[in-house]
Write an enzyme that holds these catalytic residues in place. Sequence first.
Site, short mmCIF file in Angstrom:
data_model
loop_
_atom_site.label_atom_id
_atom_site.label_comp_id
_atom_site.label_asym_id
_atom_site.label_seq_id
_atom_site.Cartn_x
_atom_site.Cartn_y
_atom_site.Cartn_z
N GLY A 216 38.30 37.01 36.20
CA GLY A 216 39.49 37.23 35.40
C GLY A 216 39.17 37.72 34.00
O GLY A 216 38.06 37.51 33.48
N ASP A 217 40.14 38.40 33.39
CA ASP A 217 39.98 38.91 32.04
C ASP A 217 40.25 37.80 31.02
O ASP A 217 40.98 36.85 31.31
CB ASP A 217 40.94 40.07 31.79
CG ASP A 217 40.65 41.26 32.70
OD1 ASP A 217 39.46 41.52 32.97
OD2 ASP A 217 41.61 41.91 33.15
N LYS B 202 28.02 36.13 44.31
CA LYS B 202 29.37 35.96 44.87
C LYS B 202 29.36 36.06 46.39
O LYS B 202 30.03 35.28 47.09
CB LYS B 202 30.31 37.00 44.26
CG LYS B 202 30.57 36.79 42.78
CD LYS B 202 31.63 37.73 42.22
CE LYS B 202 31.15 39.13 42.02
NZ LYS B 202 32.13 39.98 41.31
N GLU C 294 46.93 47.60 47.21
CA GLU C 294 47.09 46.57 46.19
C GLU C 294 48.38 46.79 45.41
O GLU C 294 48.72 47.91 45.04
CB GLU C 294 45.90 46.60 45.24
CG GLU C 294 45.94 45.52 44.17
CD GLU C 294 44.63 45.43 43.43
OE1 GLU C 294 43.59 45.19 44.09
OE2 GLU C 294 44.62 45.60 42.20
N THR D 287 48.10 41.26 42.74
CA THR D 287 47.30 40.92 41.57
C THR D 287 47.83 39.68 40.87
O THR D 287 48.92 39.19 41.15
CB THR D 287 47.25 42.09 40.58
OG1 THR D 287 48.57 42.37 40.12
CG2 THR D 287 46.67 43.33 41.24
N HIS E 13 30.08 46.08 35.23
CA HIS E 13 31.14 45.44 34.45
C HIS E 13 30.82 45.60 32.96
O HIS E 13 29.64 45.52 32.56
CB HIS E 13 31.22 43.95 34.81
CG HIS E 13 32.41 43.25 34.25
ND1 HIS E 13 32.46 42.82 32.94
CD2 HIS E 13 33.61 42.93 34.82
CE1 HIS E 13 33.63 42.24 32.72
NE2 HIS E 13 34.34 42.29 33.83
#
Length: 313
Positions: A123-124, A182, A32, A63, A166
């Site tokens: 997403g944040d 998901k 990544e 990302t 999370h």
Amino acid sequence: MTFSVNQLEEARRALEAPLYADVGGDVAVSFEFSPPKTDKAEVNLWQSIETLCPLNPRFLSVTYGAGGSTRNRTHATVARIARETDVPAAAHLTCVEATREEIDAIAQDYWAAGVRHIVALRGDPPAGATSYAPHPGGYENAAALVAGLKRLHPFEISVAGYPEAHPSSESQAADLDNLKRKLDAGANRAITQFFFEPDTFFRYRDAAAAAGIDAEIVPGIMPIGSFAGVQKMAAMCGTTVPGWLVRLFDGLEDQPGARQLVAATVAAELCRKLYAGGVKQLHFYTMNKAELSFAICHLLGVRAQPAKERAAA
């Protein structure tokens, strides 16, 4: 945890052999990267990509900044990987601060650029927000994003998994329920948040299986470049930093060479123990630097291949 006879034999060999001598090189890896912010950073990024591509990774992922802040740079990097390398490119895509139509248009652009793999994330929260809230007219969460992408094209889709849950989840059970949604929506695999002890992953894998999840779960490995930086990231995503790790890196702040040797040793040992437990896929968070990931792969028997052999693989 239940092991097959072959896995038990691999575990015996990996634990009894001198160092990594009998780790068979049959590990599939992926890497990544983050989109570069400057011309110099872009040069460094492409040097790292060129170093790691000969290891024949499954894919290279890029990302996507909070709130889509790196959208154009992410697209440009992913498109260049697809255009200039023989490794599949995977683009991160989030639900934050965009309508469904906007996200669908981005996905269509990726498909047109030859990108067939999306890492789909909720997403944040954007800068200044204290919690996540769906964008009006947007995808409400990662499961909805996965379903939306599958309606557009037969994308290969990876999603996030959280071995320690999370931070916004009520419990690990709730977190696993979300992961299952998901995957049921069409995702192919989960890639985990980074962790530092193999039992953390093995407990998560067992809990996922008990929850009826049979999809591939790939451990995310974070080679430590900056220990302070990793501690900050760990605090944000709920990853435990064990005391033994703190002690190992104590006193190395001004010793970059020694710190790199320690970092490679720690991550490689984690990977070796995961391999002994039957793990054959690993995803490396490179921080756009190749050396640590390359060294760890070398210890695991993953070797550079000529381009012709990679094309035939």
